[in-house]
Design a protein around this motif. Structure first.
Motif, PDB file in Angstrom:
ATOM      1  N   LEU A  44       9.604 120.426  30.685  1.00 26.41           N
ATOM      2  CA  LEU A  44      10.914 120.034  31.219  1.00 26.41           C
ATOM      3  C   LEU A  44      11.113 118.559  30.932  1.00 26.41           C
ATOM      4  CD1 LEU A  44      13.474 120.712  32.863  1.00 26.41           C
ATOM      5  CD2 LEU A  44      12.196 120.066  34.933  1.00 26.41           C
ATOM      6  N   SER A  45      12.147 118.239  30.151  1.00 26.67           N
ATOM      7  CA  SER A  45      12.395 116.842  29.776  1.00 26.67           C
ATOM      8  C   SER A  45      13.110 116.102  30.909  1.00 26.67           C
ATOM      9  CB  SER A  45      13.243 116.774  28.511  1.00 26.67           C
ATOM     10  OG  SER A  45      14.554 117.282  28.768  1.00 26.67           O
ATOM     11  N   LYS A  46      13.010 114.774  30.905  1.00 29.79           N
ATOM     12  CA  LYS A  46      13.671 113.968  31.928  1.00 29.79           C
ATOM     13  C   LYS A  46      15.184 114.089  31.808  1.00 29.79           C
ATOM     14  CE  LYS A  46      14.198 109.217  33.590  1.00 29.79           C
ATOM     15  NZ  LYS A  46      14.365 109.706  34.979  1.00 29.79           N
ATOM     16  N   GLU A  47      15.698 114.200  30.577  1.00 30.47           N
ATOM     17  CA  GLU A  47      17.144 114.349  30.394  1.00 30.47           C
ATOM     18  C   GLU A  47      17.645 115.627  31.053  1.00 30.47           C
ATOM     19  OE1 GLU A  47      14.955 113.687  28.056  1.00 30.47           O
ATOM     20  OE2 GLU A  47      15.447 111.588  27.616  1.00 30.47           O
ATOM     21  N   ASP A  48      16.941 116.739  30.830  1.00 35.94           N
ATOM     22  CA  ASP A  48      17.346 117.993  31.462  1.00 35.94           C
ATOM     23  C   ASP A  48      17.196 117.912  32.981  1.00 35.94           C
ATOM     24  OD1 ASP A  48      18.066 119.291  29.140  1.00 35.94           O
ATOM     25  OD2 ASP A  48      16.071 120.106  28.791  1.00 35.94           O
ATOM     26  N   PHE A  49      16.143 117.258  33.448  1.00 38.37           N
ATOM     27  CA  PHE A  49      15.937 117.122  34.890  1.00 38.37           C
ATOM     28  C   PHE A  49      17.085 116.334  35.521  1.00 38.37           C
ATOM     29  CE2 PHE A  49      14.300 114.441  38.365  1.00 38.37           C
ATOM     30  CZ  PHE A  49      13.924 115.432  39.265  1.00 38.37           C
ATOM     31  N   ASP A  50      17.485 115.224  34.886  1.00 40.87           N
ATOM     32  CA  ASP A  50      18.570 114.404  35.438  1.00 40.87           C
ATOM     33  C   ASP A  50      19.889 115.178  35.448  1.00 40.87           C
ATOM     34  OD1 ASP A  50      16.887 112.282  35.896  1.00 40.87           O
ATOM     35  OD2 ASP A  50      17.320 111.306  33.971  1.00 40.87           O
ATOM     36  N   GLU A  51      20.151 115.940  34.388  1.00 41.64           N
ATOM     37  CA  GLU A  51      21.379 116.736  34.355  1.00 41.64           C
ATOM     38  C   GLU A  51      21.381 117.806  35.444  1.00 41.64           C
ATOM     39  OE1 GLU A  51      22.096 118.380  30.536  1.00 41.64           O
ATOM     40  OE2 GLU A  51      22.129 116.445  29.486  1.00 41.64           O
ATOM     41  N   ILE A  52      20.235 118.402  35.692  1.00 42.29           N
ATOM     42  CA  ILE A  52      20.139 119.426  36.747  1.00 42.29           C
ATOM     43  C   ILE A  52      20.388 118.789  38.113  1.00 42.29           C
ATOM     44  CG2 ILE A  52      18.525 120.964  37.953  1.00 42.29           C
ATOM     45  CD1 ILE A  52      17.236 121.489  35.205  1.00 42.29           C
ATOM     46  N   MET A  53      19.795 117.626  38.369  1.00 43.18           N
ATOM     47  CA  MET A  53      19.986 116.958  39.651  1.00 43.18           C
ATOM     48  C   MET A  53      21.445 116.563  39.845  1.00 43.18           C
ATOM     49  SD  MET A  53      17.002 117.182  40.897  1.00 43.18           S
ATOM     50  CE  MET A  53      17.010 116.138  42.350  1.00 43.18           C
ATOM     51  N   ASP A  54      22.100 116.101  38.787  1.00 44.48           N
ATOM     52  CA  ASP A  54      23.498 115.702  38.885  1.00 44.48           C
ATOM     53  C   ASP A  54      24.414 116.890  39.155  1.00 44.48           C
ATOM     54  OD1 ASP A  54      22.828 113.074  38.464  1.00 44.48           O
ATOM     55  OD2 ASP A  54      23.221 113.136  36.296  1.00 44.48           O
ATOM     56  N   SER A  55      23.996 118.087  38.732  1.00 46.71           N
ATOM     57  CA  SER A  55      24.832 119.267  38.938  1.00 46.71           C
ATOM     58  C   SER A  55      24.720 119.840  40.347  1.00 46.71           C
ATOM     59  CB  SER A  55      24.459 120.356  37.925  1.00 46.71           C
ATOM     60  OG  SER A  55      23.151 120.844  38.161  1.00 46.71           O
ATOM     61  N   LEU A  56      23.728 119.379  41.118  1.00 46.65           N
ATOM     62  CA  LEU A  56      23.560 119.849  42.490  1.00 46.65           C
ATOM     63  C   LEU A  56      24.543 119.142  43.428  1.00 46.65           C
ATOM     64  CD1 LEU A  56      19.631 119.884  42.714  1.00 46.65           C
ATOM     65  CD2 LEU A  56      21.159 121.840  42.400  1.00 46.65           C
ATOM     66  N   PRO A  57      24.789 119.723  44.593  1.00 46.74           N
ATOM     67  CA  PRO A  57      25.682 119.056  45.571  1.00 46.74           C
ATOM     68  C   PRO A  57      25.186 117.645  45.884  1.00 46.74           C
ATOM     69  CG  PRO A  57      25.228 121.318  46.253  1.00 46.74           C
ATOM     70  CD  PRO A  57      24.355 121.047  45.067  1.00 46.74           C
ATOM     71  N   GLU A  58      26.140 116.704  45.913  1.00 44.18           N
ATOM     72  CA  GLU A  58      25.832 115.298  46.179  1.00 44.18           C
ATOM     73  C   GLU A  58      24.821 114.750  45.178  1.00 44.18           C
ATOM     74  OE1 GLU A  58      24.602 114.902  50.214  1.00 44.18           O
ATOM     75  OE2 GLU A  58      26.463 115.703  51.055  1.00 44.18           O
ATOM     76  N   HIS A  59      24.886 115.322  43.972  1.00 45.31           N
ATOM     77  CA  HIS A  59      24.023 114.878  42.866  1.00 45.31           C
ATOM     78  C   HIS A  59      22.541 115.007  43.193  1.00 45.31           C
ATOM     79  CE1 HIS A  59      27.585 113.405  40.814  1.00 45.31           C
ATOM     80  NE2 HIS A  59      27.926 112.757  41.921  1.00 45.31           N
ATOM     81  N   GLY A  60      22.238 115.896  44.131  1.00 44.66           N
ATOM     82  CA  GLY A  60      20.828 116.125  44.478  1.00 44.66           C
ATOM     83  C   GLY A  60      20.142 114.915  45.036  1.00 44.66           C
ATOM     84  N   THR A  61      20.919 114.022  45.699  1.00 46.44           N
ATOM     85  CA  THR A  61      20.342 112.766  46.189  1.00 46.44           C
ATOM     86  C   THR A  61      19.185 113.005  47.161  1.00 46.44           C
ATOM     87  OG1 THR A  61      22.495 111.685  45.960  1.00 46.44           O
ATOM     88  CG2 THR A  61      20.841 110.587  47.347  1.00 46.44           C
TER      89      THR A  61
END
Length: 532
Positions: A497-514
């Motif tokens: 799992l690349s960091k780019e894909d991880f960041d995109e997944i977190m951003d797609s979650l509610p409240e950007h997965g904060t």
């Protein structure tokens, strides 16, 4: 295990097992009860050789137990050298059988003592079964425990057969292997058949033919009424067989080594041609012809068995894997020999085909799915497999176990998104997935295989297996330099799992997965996570 010494040792052990598998049953079956000490009576070279040969076999079997606790072994294409793992593997696999096979060494002092008494006090034919004969007969029965070594012998013979196949071809090797197995099994059957014939044999009883048999005595009528002696009544028997039977029955006579050999060959002749009737009307001049016929007959039988096994290979996965490998490696060996490659390079090429090519060819993996299934099925199947790997991994337990109670919907969504983004990657033994000091931000979850964690100046600090993970700190953005090297110990499948894909997944979650990101970073830093 790949050294020349190890191969030589395996070959010697396999040969000792073969000798024991033939010798122990033959000695027990074809020696009269009152003649077990007769071999030592002459005090000649024969008795000395017999004791020396047994001592060598005992020594080899005992030493092989020690070797089993110290010799590395192959596991999923990699060689294991860890002493603790080696001991555990040996205890779980062959230890019991090897110890049972080496147990007859405890009878060696008894055999020496009985043999010495027999040699110096002598043996008078006709005096019956003496104390020394009884002791040596018990020793002969105990010596049959050496057959427990057959399992180890087959394992070690595999090394020798692979070496033979690489040099002379698979067909010849398989023919020799089948012929050897057929001879051993037929020899056992010959010993069993002769032993049943000797039941109810009365000393000095020479009535022959079935007309003299008292059928009220049961199934066993004694050696004098057996098929071996059937033609004596008609005065039409082989003089060698007749003399051997009379010496075996006559308590005042001694059964010579030649007599035992004649009885064994005739029993083997019958056992190897059971469907063609039985005929002992042989003369001394036909002895060579009998032996030749046995070899030819068994050779054809081995060929027929080989053809049957070849057909069955299509229905047995293990046999099919070996057949595919041998077919491929024979062609590879021919090519390497044509271009005069050295043995070291040949061994490296064979290891690749055995450890990498064969699993890819025969095992169904994620790579098989991505290459064969249509897109709509591939996504469904891969998502299910990946979700199971993530949920059952130590990574999920560390970072999401507590958060599941707070916000299960977010965790489920994260897992579903990650399962669509990870990439399966495959490594062969002795490769590095990560190297200490290199820059990188990808994370890996180990699905199959084992890897070692290396630290500079220290060496291997740990070995981890399926469900483990590494690279999470860099993926979370807490550093981009690898703090350890990860090397494969076997064939390995990891999900990347690349960091780019991880960041995109977190951003797609509610409240950007904060909240989830904060929690994961806190756990990665080793901070205490506050409880709501």
């Amino acid at each position: 295990p790949d050294s020349g010494w190890a191969r030589g040792w395996d070959t010697m052990v396999a040969f000792a097992v073969l000798v024991s598998a033939l010798q122990a049953p033959i000695e027990l079956a074809f020696t009269p009860a009152d003649e077990f000490g007769e071999a030592y009576a002459s005090r000649g070279a024969g008795s000395a050789f017999l004791l020396l040969e047994r001592c060598l076999i005992y020594l080899v079997f005992c030493a092989d137990v020690w070797v089993g606790f110290h010799m590395g072994f192959r596991d999923h294409g990699a060689i294991v050298f860890d002493k603790k793992v080696i001991r555990k593997h040996y205890l779980r696999s062959r230890f019991f059988f090897d110890v049972a096979a080496a147990a007859p060494v405890l009878t060696l002092p008894i055999e020496f003592w009985a043999a010495a008494r027999h040699a110096f006090t002598g043996h008078t034919p006709g005096q019956g079964v003496g104390q020394d004969d009884r002791l040596l007969m018990v020793v002969a029965y105990i010596r049959v425990l050496q057959l427990f070594k057959i399992r180890t012998g087959l394992h070690k013979a595999t090394v020798f057969s692979e070496l033979l196949a690489n040099n002379y071809g698979t067909l010849l090797t398989d023919m020799i292997y089948l012929l050897t197995a057929f001879i051993v099994l037929t020899s056992w059957f010959s010993c069993l058949w002769f032993s049943t014939m000797t039941i109810n044999t009365q000393p000095d009883s020479f009535e022959v033919g079935f007309d003299a048999v008292d059928t009220d005595g049961g199934w066993f009528f004694g050696l004098q009424h057996s098929w071996l002696n059937l033609d004596v009544a008609a005065d039409n028997t082989d003089p060698l067989v007749e003399r051997a039977i009379y010496n075996w029955i006559d308590s005042a006579a001694t059964t010579t080594t030649m007599d035992k050999l004649v009885l064994y060959i005739n029993c083997f002749y019958w056992a190897s041609n059971a469907g063609d009737g039985y005929d002992t009307k042989q003369t001394a001049e036909k002895m060579t012809a009998i032996i030749g016929q046995i070899i030819i007959s068994n050779g054809f039988a081995a060929f027929i068995l080989g053809s049957i096994i070849s057909a069955l290979q299509e229905f047995n996965r293990g046999w099919k894997k070996r057949a595919n490998y041998r077919s491929k490696i024979d062609a590879v060996n021919e090519f390497l020999n044509k271009h005069h490659f050295g043995e070291k390079h040949k061994s490296e090429v064979r290891d690749f085909y055995h450890s990498v090519w064969l699993p890819r060819e025969m095992d169904f993996t994620e790579e098989s799915l991505t290459n064969e299934l249509p897109h709509y099925l591939k996504d469904k199947v891969m998502t299910k497999i990946t979700r199971d790997v993530i949920i059952n991994s130590a990574f999920f337990s560390k970072y999401f176990q507590d958060f599941m109670e707070r916000d299960p919907d977010t965790v489920v969504a994260w897992v579903d998104l990650v399962s669509e983004r990870v990439t399966p990657k495959y490594y062969i033994p002795n490769q590095f997935i990560l190297r200490e000091g290199d820059k990188g931000t990808d994370m890996y979850i180990l699905k199959e295989g084992n890897v070692a964690i290396h630290k500079a100046g220290v060496g291997v600090v740990a070995e981890i297996g399926p469900g483990s993970y590494f690279g999470d700190v860099s993926m979370l953005g807490l550093g981009d330099v690898r703090n350890a090297s990860i090397g494969t110990l076997s064939n390995v499948t990891v999900y990347e799992l690349s960091k780019e894909d991880f960041d995109e997944i977190m951003d797609s979650l509610p409240e950007h997965g904060t909240a989830l990101r904060t929690l994961m970073e806190s756990i990665a830093r080793g901070w205490t996570v506050p409880q709501d």
